[in-house]
Design a protein around this motif. Structure first.
Motif, mmCIF file in Angstrom:
data_model
loop_
_atom_site.group_PDB
_atom_site.id
_atom_site.type_symbol
_atom_site.label_atom_id
_atom_site.label_comp_id
_atom_site.label_asym_id
_atom_site.label_seq_id
_atom_site.Cartn_x
_atom_site.Cartn_y
_atom_site.Cartn_z
ATOM 1 N N THR A 207 0.848 -1.185 0.000
ATOM 2 C CA THR A 207 0.000 0.000 0.000
ATOM 3 C C THR A 207 0.886 1.238 0.000
ATOM 4 N N GLY A 208 0.334 2.326 -0.494
ATOM 5 C CA GLY A 208 1.100 3.563 -0.474
ATOM 6 C C GLY A 208 0.799 4.433 -1.668
ATOM 7 N N THR A 209 1.293 5.656 -1.601
ATOM 8 C CA THR A 209 1.134 6.635 -2.665
ATOM 9 C C THR A 209 2.505 7.061 -3.151
ATOM 10 N N ALA A 210 2.640 7.183 -4.460
ATOM 11 C CA ALA A 210 3.916 7.601 -5.041
ATOM 12 C C ALA A 210 3.663 8.676 -6.085
ATOM 13 N N ASP A 211 4.624 9.594 -6.194
ATOM 14 C CA ASP A 211 4.536 10.682 -7.169
ATOM 15 C C ASP A 211 5.824 10.711 -7.986
ATOM 16 N N GLU A 212 5.660 10.969 -9.267
ATOM 17 C CA GLU A 212 6.823 11.161 -10.140
ATOM 18 C C GLU A 212 6.511 12.306 -11.109
ATOM 19 N N SER A 213 7.530 13.084 -11.447
ATOM 20 C CA SER A 213 7.396 14.151 -12.440
ATOM 21 C C SER A 213 8.381 13.899 -13.565
ATOM 22 N N PHE A 214 7.959 14.241 -14.771
ATOM 23 C CA PHE A 214 8.786 14.031 -15.951
ATOM 24 C C PHE A 214 8.746 15.286 -16.818
ATOM 25 N N THR A 215 9.893 15.662 -17.346
ATOM 26 C CA THR A 215 9.960 16.746 -18.327
ATOM 27 C C THR A 215 10.756 16.271 -19.523
ATOM 28 N N ASN A 216 10.445 16.851 -20.674
ATOM 29 C CA ASN A 216 11.139 16.428 -21.886
ATOM 30 C C ASN A 216 11.103 17.551 -22.919
ATOM 31 N N LEU A 217 12.182 17.646 -23.676
ATOM 32 C CA LEU A 217 12.259 18.561 -24.807
ATOM 33 C C LEU A 217 12.500 17.735 -26.056
ATOM 34 N N SER A 218 11.492 17.649 -26.910
ATOM 35 C CA SER A 218 11.594 16.896 -28.161
ATOM 36 C C SER A 218 11.689 17.863 -29.323
ATOM 37 N N TYR A 219 12.329 17.424 -30.393
ATOM 38 C CA TYR A 219 12.487 18.322 -31.539
ATOM 39 C C TYR A 219 12.565 17.525 -32.826
ATOM 40 N N THR A 220 12.377 18.229 -33.916
ATOM 41 C CA THR A 220 12.509 17.637 -35.247
ATOM 42 C C THR A 220 13.151 18.649 -36.187
ATOM 43 N N VAL A 221 13.979 18.140 -37.092
ATOM 44 C CA VAL A 221 14.623 18.938 -38.124
ATOM 45 C C VAL A 221 14.535 18.156 -39.420
ATOM 46 N N SER A 222 14.062 18.784 -40.476
ATOM 47 C CA SER A 222 14.018 18.090 -41.766
ATOM 48 C C SER A 222 14.316 19.073 -42.891
ATOM 49 N N LEU A 223 14.978 18.566 -43.905
ATOM 50 C CA LEU A 223 15.313 19.337 -45.097
ATOM 51 C C LEU A 223 14.785 18.584 -46.305
ATOM 52 N N ALA A 224 13.950 19.257 -47.091
ATOM 53 C CA ALA A 224 13.337 18.621 -48.262
ATOM 54 C C ALA A 224 13.695 19.397 -49.518
ATOM 55 N N HIS A 225 13.853 18.665 -50.609
ATOM 56 C CA HIS A 225 14.144 19.310 -51.894
ATOM 57 C C HIS A 225 13.326 18.636 -52.990
ATOM 58 N N ARG A 226 12.611 19.457 -53.759
ATOM 59 C CA ARG A 226 11.820 18.950 -54.884
ATOM 60 C C ARG A 226 12.650 19.118 -56.143
ATOM 61 N N TRP A 227 13.107 17.980 -56.678
ATOM 62 C CA TRP A 227 13.975 17.984 -57.856
ATOM 63 C C TRP A 227 13.196 18.275 -59.125
ATOM 64 N N THR A 228 11.994 17.769 -59.190
ATOM 65 C CA THR A 228 11.071 18.063 -60.285
ATOM 66 C C THR A 228 9.687 18.209 -59.673
ATOM 67 N N ASP A 229 8.701 18.469 -60.514
ATOM 68 C CA ASP A 229 7.334 18.536 -60.013
ATOM 69 C C ASP A 229 6.902 17.220 -59.382
ATOM 70 N N ASP A 230 7.571 16.135 -59.742
ATOM 71 C CA ASP A 230 7.110 14.814 -59.341
ATOM 72 C C ASP A 230 8.039 14.079 -58.390
ATOM 73 N N VAL A 231 9.186 14.627 -58.056
ATOM 74 C CA VAL A 231 10.156 13.920 -57.211
ATOM 75 C C VAL A 231 10.640 14.852 -56.103
ATOM 76 N N MET A 232 10.465 14.396 -54.861
ATOM 77 C CA MET A 232 10.935 15.126 -53.703
ATOM 78 C C MET A 232 11.713 14.176 -52.801
ATOM 79 N N THR A 233 12.846 14.629 -52.254
ATOM 80 C CA THR A 233 13.596 13.858 -51.275
ATOM 81 C C THR A 233 13.693 14.660 -49.982
#
Length: 906
Positions: free
Chosen positions: A645-671
Motif C-alpha cells: 500500500t502507499g502513494t507515489a509521485d513522479e514528475s517528468f519533463t522532456n524537450l523533443s524536436y525535429t529537423v528536416s530538409l526537403a528538396h523537390r527535384w522536379t514537379d514529381d520527385v521530392m527527397t
C-alpha cells in the motif's frame, strides 16, 4: 477573381440560372459545365479530394465559378478560351496535370459524359486513369501526401469499406512495418489493442503504463489501450505516421501515431446503409445520414452494430475425461471462493466473515452458451457543425460504444514447473504444508489425483487445438465508452487561423480470464477498470507563400481505477489489487516550414516542451481465508492482509524536436532528410511481485527515441505510378519492456535498442481498370543492452512484411460493373513476448483475402462477396508466458471466413 472567358457564344458576365449543391469537385464541376456551357480542364488527382460549394441562383459564369471554388484550395486560370483548375500557391500551380493517354487529353469537363472515361463511373471503384491525390494532416494542416517529409500511409474510408475492414486493427496487414494486434496479453478484454510500429510498442494494458503509439480521433489523444479497438464509424481517412512524432503529437508517440479523421457534415444530404452476414452467424449493420438542419447548421448521425458467435469453445473436462468425473465433487469441496459472485465461502484469519464480497463483488463470468471470441457491440456517433460566419465555425461531436462480449478465445499451450527462484520462505501451501514454488499453480497437487503426481504434470488441461479450453472461470468482456468534443475554427486573417480542441472521454469496463484453463479455481483474473480524461489544445496556424507554421499549447489530465481480483488455489489466497492514477500534463510546441527563394527547397524545424506529473495509489491486499501467503498479523486493511500500500509521485519533463530538409527535384520527385526525437513518460508497475508485506510502489523511468530518416516521394508516368520510400535508423534509451519479476509481469527500463529499417509504398494505375498496391517493410532490430531473461529479438518486430493488392474494374455497360479485389500479406517470424518463448513465436505466414463486388450503374447499390484468410493459416494474435504461475497461453486469429455485404448509397 472574374475571368472574362467566353465559350459557346455565352458572355462570362451574362446572368445564368445555377442549381449546384455542395458536392464532390467532380460532381460540382460537371454541373457547372452543363449549366454554364464552358469547357474546363482539371487535374483529376487533385479535384478527387476536394468538395465544392453550393451555387444556387442567377450569377455570371465567372461569379458562379468563384463561389463554387471558394475556400476549396482550387483556383481557375484562363488559357486560350479554356479554364484550367489548379491548386492555389506557386508550388502547387506547377503540379503536373493528369494526362489521359487513352483519350489524349486532360480530364475534360466539357461534357458530363466524359467523366466516365477519366475517372470511376461509380463511388466504390478506386480505379482511375491516374492516381488520385492523397491529402493528409500529418503536420496539423492539409497537405498532399507527396509534399510531406514524413513516412506516412493513408487509407480512405471508401477503400477500407471495399476491402471488408470493420475495425481499425485490420489496417495492420496493409501497413509496412506495423503490427496491430486486436488484443493485448495478460487480460481478458476483447477491446484492448496492442500496436507496434517499426518494432516499438507496449504490450501491457495497465493504467500505469502508457502506449508507445499514439491514437488520435480528430486530433484527440486516446490515452488508454483498454477500449481502444475503435470501430470504423463515419470515417473519412486513417493516417499512420511512422517513427517518433514528438513535436506535433507529443504524448507518448515514440513509435508513431495513428490519426482517425471522421467525415464532417455539410448541407449536402447523404445517406448510406450497409448490412453484412458471414461466418459464425455474423450480423453487422451500419448506417449514416448527414445534411443541413438550417442555414449554416449541419448534422450527421452514424450507427453501427456488430454481432457474431465466438470461434472458441469452452469444453467440459469431465465429459472428455469420464474416468476422472468423480473428482469434481472433491475439488468443489475445498473451494473457498465463488468466481461467479466474488464471495468468500468461509472467513480468513483476520476476521473476514464467510460470504463477504471481495472488491465489490466484481465478476466477469460469461453468459451461458457464449463461446469465447464473440462480438456483440454497437456504436453511435453524431456531429453538429455550425458555420457561425465565413470565418468562424464550431463542431460538436459525441461518440458512444457499448460491448457485452466474451473474453478472447484464449487457449492453454503449456503447464510447466521451473525453479526460476527460491520458494518464498515461510509461505506455506495450506493443502500440502509445503512452501510455494515460484510457479504456484503448476506445482500444486489437486486432491484426488494419484499420489506423487501433480494435476498439470501430464498436461491434462492442454487440449491441443487452437480454439478450445476447459476454463470455467471469468471469461466475459463488458465496456462502455463515451466521448465529447468541441472544435472551434477561426480565420483571423487571410494567412492566420486559430483552432481549439476541447475533449472529454469516459470508460467503464469489466473483463476477466481463467488462465489455468481448468474446471478448478487455481488462478483467475477479473478487472474492474474505469478511466476518464480531459484535454485541451490550442493551435495558431500561419500560411504564407514561403512560411507555414503552427504554435500550440496542450493540456491533459486523467483519473482512473483498475481493481483486479486474483483468487489462487480455490480462494485460499485472494489478491485484491487496486491501482489508482491521477495524472496531468501540459506542453507547448511550435513547428515551421520555410520554402527558400527557389521554392524547391524547404526547411522544417519543430520543438515541444512537455511537463508531466503522475500520482499513483497502490492498495494490494490478500483477502484469502487461510492467510495463505504467509503475511504476518498486524498488516491489516479492511479485514485483509496488506501486501503493498502507499502513494507515489513522479514528475517528468522532456524537450523533443525535429529537423528536416526537403528538396523537390522536379514537379514529381521530392527527397528529404530528417532527424526527430520522441518521448514516453515513466510510471509505476501495478502488480504484486512477491508475497512480502508492506512493499512500496515500483517505478520505472521515461523512454526516449531518436530517428534519422532519409526518404523520397515520387510520381511517374503522368501520375500513374507513385513510389514512396524511406530508410531509417532509430535508437532507444531506457526502453520499457515487460519482464517477469517474482510471480508477476512488470514494466521496467530493461534495455537499450537500435532499429534500422526500410519502407516502400507503391501504387500503380496499370490501366484504366487495373490498380496495384505494394507495401514492403524491412526491420533489423537488436538490443544494445538487456537483462538476461529477455530473448535476443524484439517483440512484434518481424524482419520483413509485404502486402500486395490489386483492384480490377470490369465494366458491364448498362449493368454497372464488377470490382475484383485481392490482398496477400506476408510476415516473417514474429516473437510475441520479450522472452521469445518458442510456443509464442509465430513462424512466417501468408494471408490471402479476396472479394468481388457488383456496383449498380447509378452507384447507389453495391453487393460484395468476400473471404478472409482463404488459405486458413493458423496464426497467433498474442500470448502470455507466466513462469511465476507456471503456464503459457495464447489467442489465435479466426480461421478462414466468408462474408456477404449489401450497401446502399444516396
Amino acid at each position: 477573381m472574374a475571368l472574362p472567358v467566353q465559350s459557346g457564344g455565352l458572355s462570362a458576365q451574362q446572368l445564368l440560372p445555377f442549381s449546384i449543391p455542395e458536392s464532390s469537385a467532380e460532381a460540382g464541376l460537371t454541373l457547372y459545365v452543363e449549366q454554364a456551357g464552358r469547357q474546363v480542364l482539371f487535374p483529376y488527382d487533385v479535384i478527387r479530394s476536394k468538395t465544392t460549394n453550393a451555387v444556387v441562383g442567377k450569377y455570371g459564369a465567372d461569379e458562379a465559378l468563384d463561389i463554387l471554388l471558394k475556400d476549396t484550395g482550387l483556383k481557375a486560370f484562363s488559357s486560350k478560351g479554356t479554364l484550367t483548375i489548379r491548386l492555389l500557391g506557386k508550388r502547387e500551380e506547377k503540379s503536373k496535370m493528369l494526362v489521359n493517354k487513352k483519350k489524349g487529353m486532360w480530364g475534360v469537363a466539357a461534357l458530363a459524359s466524359l467523366f466516365a472515361t477519366t475517372g470511376p463511373a461509380h463511388a466504390e471503384s478506386a480505379v482511375v486513369a491516374g492516381l488520385e491525390e492523397i491529402v493528409v494532416t500529418a503536420r496539423k494542416v492539409k497537405e498532399s501526401l507527396q509534399d510531406v517529409p514524413i513516412s506516412v500511409q493513408a487509407f480512405s474510408a471508401q477503400n477500407l469499406s471495399a476491402q471488408g475492414l470493420s475495425n481499425v486493427s485490420e489496417i495492420g496487414d496493409l501497413t509496412s512495418n506495423m503490427e496491430f494486434d486486436a488484443l493485448s496479453p495478460i487480460n481478458g478484454s476483447s477491446n484492448t489493442p496492442n500496436i507496434n510500429i517499426r518494432g516499438i510498442g507496449t504490450t501491457d494494458f495497465l493504467l500505469t503504463v502508457d502506449p508507445s503509439v499514439g491514437v488520435y480521433v480528430d486530433g484527440i489523444y486516446v490515452a488508454r489501450s483498454v477500449g481502444g479497438l475503435l470501430d470504423l464509424l463515419d470515417l473519412e481517412q486513417i493516417e499512420v505516421l511512422k517513427g517518433p512524432q514528438g513535436t506535433l503529437f507529443g504524448r507518448n508517440t515514440v513509435g508513431g501515431a495513428i490519426q482517425l479523421i471522421t467525415r464532417k457534415p455539410t448541407d449536402e444530404f447523404r445517406f448510406s446503409a450497409e448490412a453484412t452476414t458471414g461466418e459464425d452467424n455474423r450480423r453487422d449493420f451500419r448506417f449514416n445520414v448527414s445534411g443541413g438542419l438550417a442555414e449554416n447548421l449541419f448534422a450527421s448521425l452514424a450507427f453501427s452494430t456488430k454481432n457474431r458467435d465466438g470461434y472458441g469453445k469452452r469444453r467440459d473436462f469431465f465429459a472428455d475425461n469420464p474416468d476422472l468425473a468423480g473428482l469434481e465433487a472433491a475439488i468443489n469441496g475445498i473451494k473457498a471462493y465463488d468466481e461467479a459472485t466474488g464471495a468468500l465461502l468461509s472467513g480468513n484469519t483476520t476476521g473476514l466473515a464467510p460470504g463477504s464480497i471481495i472488491a465489490g463483488g466484481i465478476t466477469a463470468q460469461p453468459s451461458s452458451g457464449d463461446d469465447p471470441g464473440n462480438e456483440n457491440n454497437y456504436s453511435i456517433r453524431t456531429s453538429l457543425v455550425w458555420e457561425v460566419s465565413d470565418t468562424f465555425a464550431a463542431t460538436f461531436s459525441v461518440d458512444y460504444n457499448e460491448a457485452d462480449e466474451t473474453a478472447p478465445a484464449l487457449v492453454l499451450l503449456d503447464i510447466f514447473q521451473d525453479d526460476l527462484s527460491a520458494p518464498t520462505p515461510g509461505v506455506a501451501n495450506p493443502l500440502t504444508g509445503n512452501e510455494f514454488a515460484p510457479n504456484i499453480v503448476a506445482s500444486h497437487t489437486l486432491a484426488g489425483f494419484e499420489a506423487g503426481t501433480t494435476a498439470f504434470s501430464e498436461d491434462r488441461f492442454v487440449i491441443g487445438d487452437k480454439y478450445s479450453t476447459y476454463a470455467t472461470g471469468p471469461g466475459a468482456s463488458e465496456s462502455e465508452t463515451i466521448g465529447y468534443s468541441l472544435t472551434l475554427d477561426a480565420e483571423i486573417s487571410d494567412t492566420v487561423s486559430f483552432k481549439s480542441i476541447t475533449a472529454y472521454r469516459d470508460l467503464e469496463s469489466v473483463f476477466g480470464q481463467d488462465p489455468d484453463h481448468s474446471p478448478f479455481l487455481l488462478d483467475a483474473h477479473t478487472n474492474d477498470y474505469t478511466h476518464e480524461q480531459l484535454s485541451q489544445e490550442f493551435q495558431l496556424l500561419g500560411n504564407s507563400e514561403q512560411l507555414k507554421w503552427v504554435l500550440g499549447f496542450y493540456y491533459f489530465e486523467e483519473e482512473g481505477v483498475d481493481e483486479v481480483v486474483v483468487p489462487l488455489l480455490h480462494g485460499l489466497a485472494v489478491l485484491d489489487e487496486r491501482n489508482e492514477v491521477d495524472n496531468s500534463a501540459w506542453a507547448a510546441f511550435g513547428q515551421g516550414t520555410y520554402h527558400f527563394a527557389n521554392e524547391a527547397t524547404s526547411l522544417t524545424l519543430g520543438l515541444r516542451y512537455t511537463d508531466e506529473d503522475k500520482e499513483y495509489i497502490q492498495t494490494h491486499l490478500d483477502c484469502g481465508i487461510a492467510n495463505a501467503l504467509g503475511v504476518p498479523d498486524g498488516f491489516v486493511v479492511n479485514n485483509c492482509n496488506s501486501l503493498s500500500t502507499g502513494t507515489a509521485d513522479e514528475s517528468f519533463t522532456n524537450l523533443s524536436y525535429t529537423v528536416s530538409l526537403a528538396h523537390r527535384w522536379t514537379d514529381d520527385v521530392m527527397t528529404y532528410l530528417s532527424y526527430s526525437t520522441g518521448y514516453k513518460s515513466g510510471g509505476f508497475s501495478g502488480r504484486t511481485v512477491a508475497f512480502i508485506p508492506d512493499q512500496t510502489p515500483f517505478p520505472f523511468n521515461e523512454e526516449e527515441a531518436s530517428t534519422f530518416e532519409v526518404g523520397v516521394k515520387s510520381s511517374w508516368f503522368d501520375n500513374r505510378l507513385r513510389l514512396n520510400a524511406a530508410l531509417f535508423d532509430t535508437s532507444f534509451e531506457d526502453l520499457q519492456v515487460t519482464i517477469q519479476s517474482g510471480v508477476a509481469p512488470i514494466t521496467a527500463n530493461a534495455a537499450e535498442a537500435s532499429i534500422k529499417g526500410f519502407e516502400l509504398d507503391m501504387m500503380a494505375a496499370v490501366t484504366d481498370n487495373l490498380q496495384l498496391t505494394l507495401a514492403v517493410g524491412l526491420l533489423d532490430g537488436e538490443y544494445d543492452e538487456k537483462p538476461s531473461q529477455l530473448g535476443d529479438n524484439l517483440v512484434n518486430a518481424p524482419e520483413s512484411t509485404i502486402n500486395f493488392g490489386f483492384v480490377y474494374d470490369v465494366p458491364l455497360n448498362n449493368a454497372g460493373s464488377l470490382v475484383l479485389r485481392g490482398d496477400y500479406t506476408y510476415k516473417s517470424k514474429i516473437y510475441n513476448n520479450a522472452e521469445n518463448t518458442d510456443l509464442l513465436t509465430q513462424s512466417s505466414i501468408g494471408l490471402l483475402d479476396a472479394s468481388i463486388s457488383w456496383i449498380s450503374p447509378d452507384a447507389h447499390y453495391t453487393a460484395t462477396l468476400g473471404g478472409k484468410n482463404l488459405t486458413d493459416e493458423e496464426h497467433l494474435i498474442t500470448g502470455f508466458f507466466q513462469p511465476g504461475v507456471g503456464y503459457t497461453e495464447a489467442v489465435y486469429a479466426r480461421p478462414n471466413e466468408w462474408y456477404l455485404s449489401l450497401k446502399y448509397n444516396f
